[in-house]
Motif scaffolding. Structure first.
Motif, PDB file in Angstrom:
ATOM      1  N   ASP A   6      65.286  32.198  50.370  1.00 36.09           N
ATOM      2  CA  ASP A   6      63.976  31.688  49.959  1.00 36.09           C
ATOM      3  C   ASP A   6      63.454  30.647  50.943  1.00 36.09           C
ATOM      4  O   ASP A   6      62.271  30.647  51.308  1.00 36.09           O
ATOM      5  CB  ASP A   6      64.043  31.086  48.557  1.00 36.09           C
ATOM      6  N   ASN A   7      64.326  29.753  51.395  1.00 35.01           N
ATOM      7  CA  ASN A   7      63.889  28.707  52.311  1.00 35.01           C
ATOM      8  C   ASN A   7      63.639  29.248  53.715  1.00 35.01           C
ATOM      9  O   ASN A   7      62.789  28.724  54.439  1.00 35.01           O
ATOM     10  CB  ASN A   7      64.912  27.574  52.343  1.00 35.01           C
ATOM     11  N   SER A  36      62.109  17.124  51.286  1.00 35.08           N
ATOM     12  CA  SER A  36      61.141  18.158  50.943  1.00 35.08           C
ATOM     13  C   SER A  36      59.936  17.552  50.244  1.00 35.08           C
ATOM     14  O   SER A  36      60.069  16.938  49.181  1.00 35.08           O
ATOM     15  CB  SER A  36      61.801  19.212  50.032  1.00 35.08           C
ATOM     16  N   ARG A  93      62.364  32.187  54.256  1.00 37.51           N
ATOM     17  CA  ARG A  93      61.030  32.787  54.126  1.00 37.51           C
ATOM     18  C   ARG A  93      59.955  31.708  54.077  1.00 37.51           C
ATOM     19  O   ARG A  93      58.889  31.843  54.693  1.00 37.51           O
ATOM     20  CB  ARG A  93      60.965  33.647  52.863  1.00 37.51           C
ATOM     21  N   THR A  94      60.246  30.617  53.363  1.00 35.93           N
ATOM     22  CA  THR A  94      59.285  29.522  53.275  1.00 35.93           C
ATOM     23  C   THR A  94      58.993  28.923  54.646  1.00 35.93           C
ATOM     24  O   THR A  94      57.842  28.620  54.974  1.00 35.93           O
ATOM     25  CB  THR A  94      59.816  28.424  52.335  1.00 35.93           C
ATOM     26  N   GLU A 125      56.672  31.224  56.462  1.00 33.36           N
ATOM     27  CA  GLU A 125      55.327  31.228  55.880  1.00 33.36           C
ATOM     28  C   GLU A 125      54.570  29.953  56.240  1.00 33.36           C
ATOM     29  O   GLU A 125      53.362  29.990  56.497  1.00 33.36           O
ATOM     30  CB  GLU A 125      55.426  31.383  54.361  1.00 33.36           C
ATOM     31  N   ILE A 126      55.276  28.828  56.258  1.00 28.38           N
ATOM     32  CA  ILE A 126      54.629  27.572  56.643  1.00 28.38           C
ATOM     33  C   ILE A 126      54.145  27.646  58.083  1.00 28.38           C
ATOM     34  O   ILE A 126      53.014  27.259  58.410  1.00 28.38           O
ATOM     35  CB  ILE A 126      55.595  26.386  56.452  1.00 28.38           C
TER      36      ILE A 126
END
Length: 417
Positions: free
Chosen positions: A39-40, A339, A42-43, A46-47
């Motif tokens: 998930d991170n 974060s 991918r994050t 995306e960022i």
């Protein structure tokens, strides 16, 4: 090298904690870590992808301003202060203009504008870097640490969240979501000074002289006066003024750049396209650095290490006989270093559990509005120029974070109790 060991440490601590939890019967812990890992990753991508468009916009506008001579003009205006903070940057260099605009955007809480302007400044500073390849220069360290201090005049997003939650909790018109203005400014200014002084000590800069201290005191006084005036206004009016000020400032700069280009008969369109092309390259270069830090932080959180750390701190505070009313807000400060999204979620949780107008709720808002995602900033800013050896940047940035967190608690007790 420090960031390397911290990065490895996140993984080792997370894996060790997960192994202990698995032995104690938590069969889902490793699946949770695996989910956090992907998930991170991918994050992070995306960022970076979302940043490409913003980077293209602001680097294009910066190129127009550079061709029109406006960046040089801004650099000269900020020259007296920047020369003392960045003695290795020549007077009138494009880096001074980029840094000035980045700091102005941060001050107004315009994160979308501040980040690409900051990355542009890092690129300009890299042209002056005489350190070995992959090593941060003195000027780059000072600039990044100043960004991690997160000096913000108007924490608009935090105010908007507080106002929204106040409505949900049935608070009346007497609730002032803008009452965190002055405390937030005092805390951020304290953190900024701590970071600058830490870097100054490490780099042996003579910042104790009157030529530096007087401008700093003058700026601090003006900021305090502005926030005090805004804090006296109703929340909606203060938020409206904040939003309008930010929009007018940015659009005014854009218009000024275009008018200057037209006056000097510069082809603004071609200059914009040329600068915008660099935005995509910078965004792509950030991807591996951002993914690396986000997956480490994600594993640390998913393993429950943050929860254990907070429990340990709470036990220590209780053992010392100190007041523990600030403890519900403490996770926001600790998480913000790792974060921004996670800290925002923790802030909202505190407001939901304790109330948006409670001491813990207001203290959480101050912490959220006056701290920065240090590891994210270091990864993105240094990664954009390929710097791997950050030298004393991380230590100075974390020192500023610690001072800011203690300042937030102290200011909170002094002004909110």
């Amino acid at each position: 090298m420090a960031l390397n060991w911290i990065w490895i440490g996140f993984f080792l601590v997370a894996f060790t904690t997960a192994a202990v939890r698995w032995l104690l019967g938590d069969d889902a812990i490793f699946q949770g870590l695996l989910t956090a890992l992907f998930d991170n990753a991918r994050t992070g991508f995306e960022i970076s992808l979302g940043l490409a468009g913003i980077m293209a916009l602001w680097l294009g506008l910066m190129r127009v301003g550079e061709r029109a001579g406006m960046i040089e003009l801004l650099a000269r205006a900020a020259g007296p202060l920047l020369r003392r903070l960045f003695p290795g940057v020549p007077q009138g260099h494009p880096a001074q203009g980029a840094m000035t605009m980045n700091m102005s955007a941060n001050l107004l809480g315009l994160d979308n504008a501040a980040t690409p302007l900051g990355l542009k400044a890092m690129q300009e500073l890299q042209t002056l870097n005489t350190e070995p390849p992959g090593t941060a220069s003195q000027a780059q360290i000072m600039f990044v640490v100043m960004n991690t201090a997160g000096l913000t005049l108007i924490p608009t997003s935090v105010i908007a969240i507080r106002q929204s939650m106040a409505v949900k909790q049935g608070l009346g018109a007497e609730f002032n979501a803008a009452d965190i203005f002055l405390p937030t400014l005092l805390v951020t200014f304290t953190a900024l000074l701590a970071g600058v002084l830490a870097v100054a000590v490490a780099q042996r800069l003579p910042l104790w002289r009157a030529r530096f201290l007087l401008p700093v005191l003058a700026v601090g006084g003006l900021l305090a006066a502005a926030v005090t005036a805004l804090a006296r206004l109703p929340a909606e009016q203060a938020a409206r003024i904040a939003g309008t000020t930010g929009a007018v400032a940015i659009l005014g700069i854009v218009a000024l750049f275009l008018l200057a280009a037209a006056w000097r008969r510069i082809n603004a369109y071609e200059a914009f396209i040329e600068g915008a092309k660099e935005g995509f390259g910078v965004a792509i270069q950030i991807v591996p650095y951002l993914i690396a830090i986000l997956i480490a932080i994600g594993l640390f959180r998913a393993a429950g290490c943050m929860d254990y750390l907070l429990a340990l701190i709470g036990a220590g505070v209780t053992a010392l006989g100190l007041d523990t009313d600030f403890l519900p807000a403490l996770p926001v400060g600790l998480m913000k270093v790792l974060s921004g999204a996670g800290a925002r979620g923790l802030m909202i949780d505190v407001m939901q559990v304790h109330g948006v107008d409670s001491f813990a709720g207001r203290l959480a808002a101050i912490v959220q509005g006056s701290t920065e995602t240090t590891f994210y900033v270091l990864a993105v800013y240094f990664g954009s120029v390929g710097v791997k050896h950050t030298r004393h940047a991380l230590a100075c940035a974390l020192f500023a974070d610690v001072v800011g967190l203690f300042a937030a608690i102290g200011v909170g007790y002094a002004m909110l109790r």
